[in-house]
Motif scaffolding. Structure first.
Motif, short mmCIF file in Angstrom:
data_model
loop_
_atom_site.label_atom_id
_atom_site.label_comp_id
_atom_site.label_asym_id
_atom_site.label_seq_id
_atom_site.Cartn_x
_atom_site.Cartn_y
_atom_site.Cartn_z
N GLY A 63 0.79 -1.21 0.00
CA GLY A 63 0.00 0.00 0.00
C GLY A 63 0.83 1.27 0.00
N GLU A 64 2.14 1.18 0.31
CA GLU A 64 2.99 2.36 0.28
C GLU A 64 3.40 2.64 -1.16
OE1 GLU A 64 6.38 2.61 2.83
OE2 GLU A 64 5.33 1.62 4.46
N ALA A 65 3.39 3.89 -1.49
CA ALA A 65 3.82 4.30 -2.83
C ALA A 65 5.29 4.67 -2.77
CB ALA A 65 2.99 5.48 -3.31
N SER A 66 5.98 4.39 -3.83
CA SER A 66 7.38 4.80 -3.88
C SER A 66 7.55 5.90 -4.93
CB SER A 66 8.26 3.60 -4.22
OG SER A 66 8.02 3.19 -5.55
N MET A 67 8.51 6.76 -4.68
CA MET A 67 8.80 7.84 -5.62
C MET A 67 10.14 7.53 -6.25
SD MET A 67 7.78 11.35 -3.68
CE MET A 67 7.25 12.38 -5.03
N ASP A 68 10.17 7.57 -7.55
CA ASP A 68 11.46 7.42 -8.20
C ASP A 68 12.06 8.82 -8.35
OD1 ASP A 68 10.20 8.65 -10.36
OD2 ASP A 68 10.10 6.84 -11.58
N GLY A 69 13.24 8.90 -8.88
CA GLY A 69 13.94 10.17 -9.03
C GLY A 69 13.15 11.20 -9.82
N GLU A 70 12.47 10.77 -10.85
CA GLU A 70 11.70 11.69 -11.69
C GLU A 70 10.51 12.27 -10.92
OE1 GLU A 70 9.17 11.33 -15.76
OE2 GLU A 70 11.16 10.39 -15.78
N ASP A 71 9.81 11.41 -10.15
CA ASP A 71 8.69 11.89 -9.34
C ASP A 71 9.16 12.87 -8.27
OD1 ASP A 71 6.85 10.35 -10.72
OD2 ASP A 71 6.97 8.66 -9.31
N LEU A 72 10.30 12.56 -7.66
CA LEU A 72 10.86 13.44 -6.64
C LEU A 72 11.22 14.80 -7.24
CD1 LEU A 72 11.55 13.50 -3.67
CD2 LEU A 72 13.81 12.62 -4.24
N GLU A 73 11.79 14.80 -8.41
CA GLU A 73 12.15 16.03 -9.12
C GLU A 73 10.90 16.87 -9.41
OE1 GLU A 73 14.93 18.60 -10.90
OE2 GLU A 73 15.41 16.67 -10.02
N LYS A 74 9.82 16.23 -9.86
CA LYS A 74 8.57 16.94 -10.13
C LYS A 74 8.00 17.56 -8.86
CE LYS A 74 7.08 14.16 -14.09
NZ LYS A 74 6.11 13.14 -14.55
#
Length: 158
Positions: free
Chosen positions: A4-15
């Motif tokens: 249920g936890e979502a992960s953020m990749d580098g691109e999502d974190l940058e956005k």
């Protein structure tokens, strides 16, 4: 990571960082004039002068410290620098104060008022106007030190 936890990749974190940065810049631009932002982001007069003829340092009502350093020749301010660990408006007010007294006579510099700084900055929010007062008070303290040093030059040797 649990179910249920979502992960953020580098691109999502940058956005996400870009969204937050744009929100903060928008809030700052709404609160402060372009002149305040210019003096905050490009504080030309920030720094120190080694062995200044005039030095003053005070703490403002908000807890920000500001210092001014003066180099004086023939009663004219030839170089001026300031330092502060303060906020946006402390930096902007200090830089503006330094700009306004640079190249002026001591007598002219003593005439500087917080209103002069506020006018150049196109105003500050009421809760930040004390920064203009702090800058003028510290400039006057540095000029007082200049007069003491002029009268008793040995003071700077210790």
């Amino acid at each position: 990571m649990t179910k249920g936890e979502a992960s953020m990749d580098g691109e999502d974190l940058e956005k996400a960082a870009k969204i937050v940065r744009n929100m903060l810049e928008g809030e700052i631009r709404e609160k402060y004039s372009d002149e305040v932002l210019k003096n905050w982001l490009e504080p030309y007069f920030m720094g120190e002068i080694e062995r200044p003829e005039g030095y003053g340092k005070l703490t403002g009502s908000c807890g920000d410290e500001m210092a001014f350093f003066l180099r004086v020749r023939d009663e004219k301010i030839m170089d001026v620098k300031f330092s502060t660990g303060g906020c946006i408006t402390s930096i902007a007010a200090g830089n503006t104060g330094a700009k306004l007294i640079s190249g002026k006579t001591i007598e002219e510099a003593l005439m500087l008022t917080p209103s002069d700084i506020l006018t150049v900055l196109n105003g500050l929010p009421p809760e930040d106007e004390h920064c203009a007062q702090l800058a003028t008070d510290v400039i006057k303290e540095a000029i007082r030190d200049y007069f003491l040093t002029k009268r008793e030059p040995w003071r700077k040797d210790y």
